[in-house]
Design a protein around this motif. Structure first.
Motif, short mmCIF file in Angstrom:
data_model
loop_
_atom_site.label_atom_id
_atom_site.label_comp_id
_atom_site.label_asym_id
_atom_site.label_seq_id
_atom_site.Cartn_x
_atom_site.Cartn_y
_atom_site.Cartn_z
N UNK A 1 33.52 24.58 -21.57
CA UNK A 1 33.33 23.56 -20.58
C UNK A 1 33.60 22.19 -21.20
N UNK A 2 34.10 21.29 -20.42
CA UNK A 2 34.36 19.93 -20.88
C UNK A 2 33.70 18.94 -19.93
N UNK A 3 33.33 17.80 -20.48
CA UNK A 3 32.84 16.71 -19.63
C UNK A 3 33.68 15.47 -19.92
N UNK A 4 33.83 14.64 -18.91
CA UNK A 4 34.56 13.38 -19.07
C UNK A 4 33.53 12.26 -19.11
N UNK A 5 33.53 11.54 -20.21
CA UNK A 5 32.54 10.49 -20.46
C UNK A 5 33.27 9.15 -20.52
N UNK A 6 32.66 8.13 -19.95
CA UNK A 6 33.24 6.78 -20.03
C UNK A 6 33.16 6.27 -21.45
N UNK A 7 34.26 5.67 -21.90
CA UNK A 7 34.27 4.96 -23.17
C UNK A 7 33.64 3.60 -22.97
N UNK A 8 33.34 2.93 -24.05
CA UNK A 8 32.81 1.58 -23.99
C UNK A 8 33.87 0.64 -23.45
N UNK A 9 33.43 -0.47 -22.91
CA UNK A 9 34.36 -1.50 -22.45
C UNK A 9 34.04 -2.80 -23.17
N UNK A 10 34.98 -3.69 -23.20
CA UNK A 10 34.75 -4.97 -23.87
C UNK A 10 33.73 -5.83 -23.13
N UNK A 11 33.58 -5.63 -21.83
CA UNK A 11 32.60 -6.41 -21.05
C UNK A 11 31.17 -6.00 -21.40
N UNK A 12 30.94 -4.72 -21.56
CA UNK A 12 29.61 -4.21 -21.92
C UNK A 12 29.78 -3.16 -22.99
N UNK A 13 29.83 -3.59 -24.22
CA UNK A 13 30.10 -2.66 -25.31
C UNK A 13 28.84 -1.87 -25.64
N UNK A 51 29.35 6.26 -31.83
CA UNK A 51 30.50 6.64 -31.03
C UNK A 51 30.60 5.68 -29.84
N UNK A 52 31.78 5.17 -29.59
CA UNK A 52 31.99 4.20 -28.51
C UNK A 52 32.16 4.90 -27.16
N UNK A 53 31.05 5.57 -26.74
CA UNK A 53 30.99 6.18 -25.42
C UNK A 53 29.72 5.71 -24.74
N UNK A 54 29.73 5.77 -23.41
CA UNK A 54 28.57 5.36 -22.61
C UNK A 54 28.22 6.49 -21.64
N UNK A 55 27.66 7.59 -22.16
CA UNK A 55 27.34 8.72 -21.28
C UNK A 55 26.12 8.44 -20.41
N UNK A 56 26.08 9.10 -19.25
CA UNK A 56 24.84 9.04 -18.47
C UNK A 56 23.87 10.05 -19.10
#
Length: 92
Positions: A1-13, A51-56
């Motif tokens: 199984x895979x999940x898609x996670x948002x990466x960090x953004x420059x606005x809210x790192x 890690x530059x991710x922002x998971x829920x």
């Protein structure tokens, strides 16, 4: 199984600090990039990665479960994330 996670953004790192503890458990905390300490964040840790991710919360739990069940190697976490946005597909 895979999940898609948002990466960090420059606005809210946001970054996720992952650690492997001496008792074999894995823990993580999502925080602002500027809040990451220069010392170990968790007590009794063996290793720590940022890690530059922002998971829920649900995504974070899925990642921690995959780490704990050894389906996702801890060293592979550095292959995911970015500070410029987008997404990462993580096998859990």
């Amino acid at each position: 199984m895979e999940i898609t996670v948002n990466n960090s953004t420059t606005a809210t790192t946001l970054v996720t600090v992952f650690a492997e503890l001496q008792d074999g458990r894995f823990v993580a905390k999502v925080m602002g990039e500027t809040d990451v300490p220069y010392t170990p964040y968790f007590e009794n840790e063996l290793d720590q990665v940022i890690v530059y991710i922002a998971p829920d919360e649900q995504q974070l739990q899925a990642i921690l479960t995959a780490l704990g069940e050894r389906r996702l190697p801890f060293a592979d976490l550095q292959n995911y994330g970015a500070a410029g946005g987008g997404t990462s597909v993580i096998p859990v």
